[in-house]
Design an enzyme around this catalytic site. Structure first.
Site, PDB file in Angstrom:
ATOM      1  N   GLU A  79      24.995  61.097  43.159  1.00 51.97           N
ATOM      2  CA  GLU A  79      23.850  61.907  43.618  1.00 51.97           C
ATOM      3  C   GLU A  79      23.932  63.297  43.017  1.00 51.97           C
ATOM      4  OE1 GLU A  79      21.708  64.816  46.281  1.00 51.97           O
ATOM      5  OE2 GLU A  79      23.828  64.738  45.724  1.00 51.97           O
ATOM      6  N   GLU A  80      25.154  63.809  42.971  1.00 54.00           N
ATOM      7  CA  GLU A  80      25.330  65.201  42.529  1.00 54.00           C
ATOM      8  C   GLU A  80      25.031  65.374  41.039  1.00 54.00           C
ATOM      9  OE1 GLU A  80      25.509  67.453  44.645  1.00 54.00           O
ATOM     10  OE2 GLU A  80      26.648  66.812  46.415  1.00 54.00           O
ATOM     11  N   HIS A 139      24.642  59.753  50.192  1.00 53.63           N
ATOM     12  CA  HIS A 139      25.452  59.734  48.968  1.00 53.63           C
ATOM     13  C   HIS A 139      26.911  59.956  49.329  1.00 53.63           C
ATOM     14  CE1 HIS A 139      26.344  64.067  48.067  1.00 53.63           C
ATOM     15  NE2 HIS A 139      25.182  64.315  48.642  1.00 53.63           N
TER      16      HIS A 139
HETATM   17  N1  TRP Z   1      23.134  67.119  48.023  1.00 55.21           N
HETATM   18  C1  TRP Z   1      22.047  68.044  48.064  1.00 55.21           C
HETATM   19  C2  TRP Z   1      22.224  68.949  46.850  1.00 55.21           C
HETATM   20  O1  TRP Z   1      23.360  69.166  46.467  1.00 55.21           O
HETATM   21  C3  TRP Z   1      22.084  68.876  49.305  1.00 55.21           C
HETATM   22  C4  TRP Z   1      20.775  69.409  49.673  1.00 55.21           C
HETATM   23  C5  TRP Z   1      20.296  70.617  49.386  1.00 55.21           C
HETATM   24  C6  TRP Z   1      19.797  68.731  50.388  1.00 55.21           C
HETATM   25  N2  TRP Z   1      19.073  70.753  49.885  1.00 55.21           N
HETATM   26  C7  TRP Z   1      18.732  69.606  50.492  1.00 55.21           C
HETATM   27  C8  TRP Z   1      19.727  67.472  50.935  1.00 55.21           C
HETATM   28  C9  TRP Z   1      17.595  69.237  51.161  1.00 55.21           C
HETATM   29  C10 TRP Z   1      18.564  67.091  51.603  1.00 55.21           C
HETATM   30  C11 TRP Z   1      17.513  67.977  51.701  1.00 55.21           C
HETATM   31  O2  TRP Z   1      21.267  69.424  46.308  1.00 55.21           O
HETATM   32 ZN    ZN Z   2      24.465  66.184  49.089  1.00 57.80          ZN
END
Ligand code: TRP
Ligand code: ZN
Ligand code: CA
Length: 445
Positions: free
Chosen positions: A178-179, A132
């Protein structure tokens, strides 16, 4: 008759990270210097390129300046997001990718996914990698997820630099929003006809891979995709753990939910590194993997270069190995069967093979079959010379290898060299008594 003889000092070879590195040829009266050996692979290893971490960091600096000049973030619906997308797209277009911008709407703002296809390969077997590209509004998002975005971009650019011709089709993706809840990747998957879904052999996700207090986590959703990353890390002697910090918290989830094999890497977010983890990976126990997760301090200072470097190389390793597939060379065998005597303990000799009618560069898995007859092969140092003179070391001398002949097949990553031209096999006998000759050798493209 086999004599036991001499213990003369002949340069030994070192093994570093699985690559045989010739030691300085101190004891060799070499009439010509041996160029540094780019890649040496007597095994049928598929040579994935090393991804220059400096290039990945240069992309991160660009994303940082984009955030800085757009209110401090690169979030969905903000100018910094679109500017990030334009930056990545510009690099891919210049490198020969076919890019597509997919628009969607979320929270009243237009969002964008960027899809980049590398022309060629079997589209019925598509290997996909993505990250992302959006940040949260509270910061520039350099680890989350400039890191994955920049590493996937640099891997794609390496595909172009090497003019990789994989058997499978390659597709790269940068997701929006994504966020806000995996919005872009969900939109992509939901709008893929099921006939298209079934063509995706696997999706690899990279979200946070340069955490400042890093862990080395591998997704365990699919055994084969997990294995390719574990193999890479095993080669570096670095232990990995299964990613458990919130399953389904990133863009692989929509793919997994429709039955597509997924894999990926993760260096940790706001969970705390244990002392056991600090012992095996270094860093600080009792501190988060990323103390700037979703904060304004997720800047270019919030990156561990070593983790970023290793994970970037791991992406290239996975792409090269998963996409290569074919063991049948697409034709083209060039051979020289003339005998060339190799003088005892003397000057190097060469035998030439003229390669014609090819386009572009030599492959990353150029096959070199060598047939040298000799009564003590430990005497022999063997190199492949590219048309521009670059030497690829195939075999070092070794004083205790008393067997006859070098009849062997080597694989060389010659992808930085033009295919057409005069390739040479260079053979030097570096110790007295036994002698021999080049019987034949050939290149398979
Ligand atoms: N972008 C994800 C988020 O903000 C980051 C993240 C947290 C993540 N835990 C994860 C990405 C585990 C991959 C796997 O939630
Ligand atoms: Zn992320
Ligand atoms: Ca000899």
């Amino acid at each position: 008759m086999r004599r036991v003889r001499r213990t003369a000092a002949v340069a030994a070879a070192l093994t570093i990270g699985g690559l045989l590195v010739p030691a300085a040829p101190a004891a060799l009266a070499a009439p010509h210097p041996v160029a540094p050996t780019p890649v040496l692979a007597p095994a049928p290893a598929l040579a994935a390129p090393d991804i220059p971490v400096a290039n990945v960091k240069a992309h991160l600096s660009q994303l940082q300046s984009i955030a800085s000049s757009n209110g401090g973030n690169r979030a969905h619906g903000r100018a910094g997001y679109k500017a990030s997308l334009d930056y990545v797209k510009g690099k891919l277009d210049a490198a020969g990718f076919t890019t597509t911008v997919q628009q969607f709407t979320s929270s009243g703002a237009t969002g964008y996914n960027l899809i980049a296809d590398w022309p060629g390969g079997d589209t019925g077997q598509t290997v996909m990698a993505g990250s992302h590209l959006d940040s949260v509004t509270s910061g520039p998002g350099i680890n989350d997820n400039g890191s994955g975005s920049a590493a996937v971009l640099e891997t794609a650019l390496a595909v172009s630099r090497e003019q990789f011709k994989p058997a499978k089709h390659l597709r790269f993706a940068w997701w929006g929003a994504e966020e806000l809840g995996l919005v872009g990747s969900k939109y992509y998957v939901n709008n893929l006809p099921s006939s298209e879904r079934s063509k995706i052999s696997g999706y690899l996700n990279f979200d946070m891979i340069g955490s400042p207090n890093p862990g080395y986590f591998v997704y365990d959703d699919n055994t084969a995709l997990e294995k390719v990353f574990k193999d890479y890390y095993a080669g570096l002697n670095i232990p990995t753990e299964i990613e458990t910090e919130g399953d389904g918290r990133s863009d692989h989830a929509p793919f997994k939910n429709v039955g597509i094999a997924v894999g990926g890497l993760f260096s940790g977010a706001d969970y705390t590194k244990t002392s056991a983890q600090a012992q095996k990976w270094g860093g600080t126990a009792g501190q988060p993997f990323d103390r700037c997760y979703h904060s304004s301090c997720d800047t270019t200072a919030n990156i561990n270069d070593t983790a970023l470097d290793r994970n970037s190389d791991a992406i290239a390793y996975a792409i090269w190995n998963l996409a290569a597939g074919s063991t049948t060379p697409p034709g083209g065998v060039f051979e020289n069967t003339d005998d060339v005597a190799v003088p005892d303990n003397g000057a190097a000799v060469t035998s030439t093979v003229n390669v014609t009618g090819r386009t572009g560069n030599a492959p990353s898995n150029l096959k070199v079959d060598v047939d040298i007859r000799h009564t003590w092969r430990g005497d022999l140092v063997v190199d492949l010379l590219a048309p521009d003179g670059t030497a690829f070391r195939l075999k070092n001398s070794s004083s205790n290898d008393s067997a006859d002949d070098v009849i062997a097949s080597y694989t060389v990553n010659a992808s930085a060299k033009a295919a057409n031209g005069a390739w040479k096999l260079r053979v030097q006998d570096v110790a007295a008594q036994d002698t021999g000759y080049i019987n034949s050798w050939k290149l398979t493209f």
